[in-house]
Design a protein around this motif. Structure first.
Motif, PDB file in Angstrom:
ATOM      1  N   THR A   7       0.845  -1.195   0.000  1.00 21.29           N
ATOM      2  CA  THR A   7       0.000   0.000   0.000  1.00 21.29           C
ATOM      3  C   THR A   7       0.883   1.250   0.000  1.00 21.29           C
ATOM      4  O   THR A   7       2.059   1.195   0.367  1.00 21.29           O
ATOM      5  N   ALA A   8       0.292   2.367  -0.409  1.00 22.79           N
ATOM      6  CA  ALA A   8       0.993   3.645  -0.384  1.00 22.79           C
ATOM      7  C   ALA A   8       1.258   4.065   1.057  1.00 22.79           C
ATOM      8  O   ALA A   8       0.549   3.668   1.974  1.00 22.79           O
ATOM      9  N   GLY A   9       2.287   4.863   1.248  1.00 26.11           N
ATOM     10  CA  GLY A   9       2.632   5.383   2.570  1.00 26.11           C
ATOM     11  C   GLY A   9       4.125   5.629   2.668  1.00 26.11           C
ATOM     12  O   GLY A   9       4.852   5.568   1.673  1.00 26.11           O
ATOM     13  N   HIS A  10       4.580   5.907   3.875  1.00 27.20           N
ATOM     14  CA  HIS A  10       6.004   6.129   4.128  1.00 27.20           C
ATOM     15  C   HIS A  10       6.583   4.891   4.801  1.00 27.20           C
ATOM     16  O   HIS A  10       5.971   4.327   5.709  1.00 27.20           O
ATOM     17  N   TYR A  11       7.773   4.492   4.348  1.00 32.54           N
ATOM     18  CA  TYR A  11       8.411   3.266   4.813  1.00 32.54           C
ATOM     19  C   TYR A  11       9.897   3.505   5.061  1.00 32.54           C
ATOM     20  O   TYR A  11      10.495   4.377   4.435  1.00 32.54           O
ATOM     21  N   TRP A  12      10.474   2.675   5.912  1.00 29.46           N
ATOM     22  CA  TRP A  12      11.924   2.614   6.040  1.00 29.46           C
ATOM     23  C   TRP A  12      12.450   1.723   4.927  1.00 29.46           C
ATOM     24  O   TRP A  12      11.887   0.668   4.652  1.00 29.46           O
ATOM     25  N   ALA A  13      13.548   2.153   4.275  1.00 33.67           N
ATOM     26  CA  ALA A  13      14.105   1.367   3.178  1.00 33.67           C
ATOM     27  C   ALA A  13      15.599   1.642   3.024  1.00 33.67           C
ATOM     28  O   ALA A  13      16.102   2.698   3.418  1.00 33.67           O
ATOM     29  N   LYS A  14      16.299   0.666   2.430  1.00 31.36           N
ATOM     30  CA  LYS A  14      17.684   0.830   1.990  1.00 31.36           C
ATOM     31  C   LYS A  14      17.670   0.710   0.472  1.00 31.36           C
ATOM     32  O   LYS A  14      17.199  -0.275  -0.077  1.00 31.36           O
ATOM     33  N   TRP A  15      18.196   1.715  -0.197  1.00 33.61           N
ATOM     34  CA  TRP A  15      18.185   1.787  -1.653  1.00 33.61           C
ATOM     35  C   TRP A  15      19.355   0.988  -2.212  1.00 33.61           C
ATOM     36  O   TRP A  15      20.507   1.265  -1.913  1.00 33.61           O
ATOM     37  N   ARG A  16      19.088  -0.016  -3.035  1.00 37.05           N
ATOM     38  CA  ARG A  16      20.121  -0.910  -3.550  1.00 37.05           C
ATOM     39  C   ARG A  16      20.481  -0.653  -5.007  1.00 37.05           C
ATOM     40  O   ARG A  16      21.630  -0.781  -5.397  1.00 37.05           O
ATOM     41  N   ILE A  17      19.495  -0.358  -5.870  1.00 39.17           N
ATOM     42  CA  ILE A  17      19.704  -0.190  -7.308  1.00 39.17           C
ATOM     43  C   ILE A  17      18.899   1.023  -7.766  1.00 39.17           C
ATOM     44  O   ILE A  17      17.764   1.208  -7.325  1.00 39.17           O
TER      45      ILE A  17
END
Length: 81
Positions: A7-17
Motif C-alpha cells: 500500500t501507499a505510505g512512508h516506509y523505512w528502506a535501503k536503496w540498492r539499485i
C-alpha cells in the motif's frame, strides 16, 4: 518486511539499485543506511508492473519498488503535541 510495500505510505528502506536515467545514481546508490521513502500509487490497475513506485527525498526520478530492501511501514503520521 521482505516482499515490499503493498500500500501507499512512508516506509523505512535501503536503496540498492537505481532506475536507468537516475541522475547521480553512482553517488547515492547503494545505500547502507535506512531512510524514510514515500511509496505512491502510480497506476490505477493494482496488477500493473509499476502500480506502486517510490519517491526518495532529493531524487527527481521515482524508483521501482524492487530496488529497495524494505523495513517497517507504512509509518504512522506524527501525533500533534
Amino acid at each position: 518486511m521482505t516482499d515490499g510495500p503493498k500500500t501507499a505510505g512512508h516506509y523505512w528502506a535501503k536503496w540498492r539499485i537505481a532506475n536507468d536515467g537516475t541522475r547521480d545514481a553512482g553517488e547515492v546508490v547503494p545505500s547502507d543506511h535506512w531512510e524514510v521513502v514515500q511509496v505512491f500509487e502510480n497506476r490505477l490497475d493494482c496488477t500493473a508492473d509499476e502500480y506502486l513506485m517510490v519517491n526518495v527525498p532529493g531524487v527527481e526520478r521515482s524508483q521501482s519498488i524492487e530496488n529497495f530492501i524494505w523495513g517497517p511501514g507504512p509509518l504512522p503520521p506524527p501525533t500533534a503535541s
